[in-house]
Enzyme design. Sequence first.
Site, short mmCIF file in Angstrom:
data_model
loop_
_atom_site.label_atom_id
_atom_site.label_comp_id
_atom_site.label_asym_id
_atom_site.label_seq_id
_atom_site.Cartn_x
_atom_site.Cartn_y
_atom_site.Cartn_z
NE ARG B 204 -5.07 -3.32 -4.39
CZ ARG B 204 -6.19 -4.03 -4.45
NH1 ARG B 204 -7.31 -3.58 -3.90
NH2 ARG B 204 -6.21 -5.19 -5.08
CB ALA B 205 -7.75 4.10 -0.98
CB THR B 207 -4.26 9.69 1.93
OG1 THR B 207 -4.60 10.26 0.66
CG2 THR B 207 -2.76 9.60 2.05
CB SER B 208 -8.98 8.49 -0.53
OG SER B 208 -8.85 7.36 -1.35
CG ASP B 265 -1.51 16.70 -3.64
OD1 ASP B 265 -0.95 16.30 -4.67
OD2 ASP B 265 -2.64 16.34 -3.29
#
Lengths: 506, 506
Positions: B204-205, B207-208, B265
């Site tokens: 699932r998202a 941060t998007s 990241d």
Amino acid sequence: METLKLRKICIDTYRENVAYLHRDCPVYRSEGFQALNKIEIHKADDGAPVIAVLNAVDDENILAPDELGLSEQAFEQLDLPDGTGVRVEHARPPSSLKAVHRKIAGERLTLEEYQGITLDIKGNRYSKIEMAAFLVSCAETGMERDEVLYLTRAMVETGKRLDWSEPLVVDKHCIGGIPGNRTSMLVVPIVAAHGMLIPKTSSRAITSPAGTADTMAVLANVELSPDQLHKIVRRERACLAWGGKAQLAPVDDILISVERPLSLDSPGQMVASILSKKIAAGSTHLLIDIPVGPTAKIRSRSAALQLRKLFEYTGDHMGLQLEVIITDGRQPVGRGIGPVLEARDVMQILNNHPDAPADLREKALQLAGRILEFDPDVRGGQGYVIARDILDSGRALAKMEAIIREQGVNPEAPVPGKLQQPVLASASGTITAIDNLQMARIARLAGAPMDPGAGVDLHRKLGEEVKQGEPLYTIHAEFAADFHFACEATVEESGYRIGAAGPTRE
Amino acid sequence: METLKLRKICIDTYRENVAYLHRDCPVYRSEGFQALNKIEIHKADDGAPVIAVLNAVDDENILAPDELGLSEQAFEQLDLPDGTGVRVEHARPPSSLKAVHRKIAGERLTLEEYQGITLDIKGNRYSKIEMAAFLVSCAETGMERDEVLYLTRAMVETGKRLDWSEPLVVDKHCIGGIPGNRTSMLVVPIVAAHGMLIPKTSSRAITSPAGTADTMAVLANVELSPDQLHKIVRRERACLAWGGKAQLAPVDDILISVERPLSLDSPGQMVASILSKKIAAGSTHLLIDIPVGPTAKIRSRSAALQLRKLFEYTGDHMGLQLEVIITDGRQPVGRGIGPVLEARDVMQILNNHPDAPADLREKALQLAGRILEFDPDVRGGQGYVIARDILDSGRALAKMEAIIREQGVNPEAPVPGKLQQPVLASASGTITAIDNLQMARIARLAGAPMDPGAGVDLHRKLGEEVKQGEPLYTIHAEFAADFHFACEATVEESGYRIGAAGPTRE
């Protein structure tokens, strides 16, 4: 935006602010909150928000859907009565995180960036993991010396700063790691008896078996209000108090709450932490003690010299008169490890008792001597003799008694833990090594510093002879479980090395 | 040691286990606990302990002094009924922290050290700040490529691993950062219609504005038990499910819960995270999509090539057949941003609808073509044509409908958010830039992915002409507050750049 009713939740989350929202709370739903989001809590009248991590509650006995719960610390920070209407919203990520990402990428930060970071940390805008990211990116050789200076300056600026309105305000600080080593409680009365101003505030132990504040608390009240502290210092030229509530370099306190559990102890952070606290406390002259030894924090003379230079560079640029002394950190200093046992050592020395531990006395005199030489009227090299004279004459004891009286005598006067177990030499010979870390560990397992009488009492020090079966040290504890753990730990590793009999060779 | 009565505290602390002890609890006192200590909770019969952070409670309505409270997650992990007698003690610091300190000091770690770290993380022995310390020390260029391989291997080993008992199990993965871009929901039915096995699980998202699992959930049930998932994959050669409960590379999930809030990241972590998940899911052949653009995760072709090589090196050594495709990441792909709008795009393409977004269709065909060429019977270069044929003929749609039917049609069938606001061009000209980050931000502010109908619908893409006052995109929302925030954000920054009219120059 909807308003929620404030409610204190009596949960101690230590240094982490936690807010509680019922999962059925309309705000929780419409704002798209998720547990562990950070939220801002606003007063109705638009003061500075309190930032907290969010937990979702599924039990109306803990919290109703129209309420906002705050953990004890967060509730105290918001400083509003139960039932007040408050607004919550997503906390904006602190803008200084960009600088932290640049630091992670190995870049050099400016003074302004360090100021941004410390302001955001002070404003509770950093989560624990964001602070950990900052600290790790600065760890080891992550900071250049100018950056250490910037961080020091930024930490001083984000807190209160005491001004004693005197040209000479002295202090001392040991970088730590040596059990016992309670020199401050000797240096302060000696130096104050000479007439110098030494308003000493200390921390409580966090990872060690005793801090100066824990040990002083055996004898006297150490929790002084700023007013009390000033009054005592004006009268006695000194105090020996806990520095906890002074709001001096508060960012340092917050960072320490993350550094300690991570066992991070990088030179840059250490220097910034120590110097920002001392400068904020109003010190003009400072003596730094760096013990060196195989189980000390600093293990080689070259590392000690490097650290000394970083202290000097930062101190000089902050306008602090700073001296560094590199001392013997091969073993604990004094006999006792733990608040009561260390307080006993200190009082024996002040009383010139024949059993007083000579090494602690000697080290305290050296440190005090160096500090006395900050006095322009003391001739170079004469400090030690003056210090010894103050101690031998009983003037240091009289000063200590005055300080204790002013701060308030501890009516409970705790005694060494009643559960006692000697740890015996497994062979005859000379003591060739004592492990600082293991001795501290044993004392903590025995209950120090929470149980002030708990700890370890050393009967043999480096270079002394011992016969098989003779006691090396005695464990003291208050509680059976602690006592058991501590004794068990010595079976695995006593912390002592015994070599062939005969004089120690180096 | 004393036993405490277990009690579930209905507080959701997300991925952080929290234990609650009343401050007057005899164990709290005698063990010397402090809030934010880590403790181990043992079952009476000596199973593996559960590790939790401690909070002290000062309210008997929440917890009695003879009870041990556990937050929802911790209670679930311990898996014992309320009232069971349990023992607690200080959690031993994870032994692998030594390796983390070596990493902070810039040293290179061995496979065994990465295995130790992942085992301790899986065992919940790491606090959030310890994980942050590990991640930051590995960030940027902190890991050599062999270390990325070691971490990947260690993460695979610490979880379950699916075995589909077939020689060719394919998957695709995009490194993310591009709004819309819902290619998986097209690639999976195309590839499965060809007969290849593609058991796709997605996240699932976080941060998007939408993940594949969020978007597929608009159409079908995505929360499948392992049994259901296997049955569907056996029958249809594919699924489009949420991978959340599969326990594949669970350490990756735990690390992500710290990486995301830190916006870490780093290439090494990204490669280890993606590849460990895919290998654990039983993939033998994998296509990686790296979009490049000024507002994508990877901003230059050289950075993309570097990342490609790291993927290839690690994939090769893990025995994975891996291809990397570098794609155009200069703008969102497709029209919709947000679950419902993206699902609409996907279904339009599968239905060969004349309004279907051409860029999303084209990209999906390219990806599917590359995957089809993993089939030894497909001639090099023929994949794209086969994929297009499958799509044009309606076989991809039929496959998608079968997958939806098998997983369970979503009876609610959510629609685009009813609150709508077009954002208009401030000038006439050519669209010269669309900011991925800003478009994602606006869609999230509008309520995506929590409100599936919320998001942004793009009417203009790069290189297209627009007249002043014509709509660039429309905001959709369900709730007035979200709607307001999203609209407000576009005033500051629409996310679009409009240049002089005429053909786009590169």
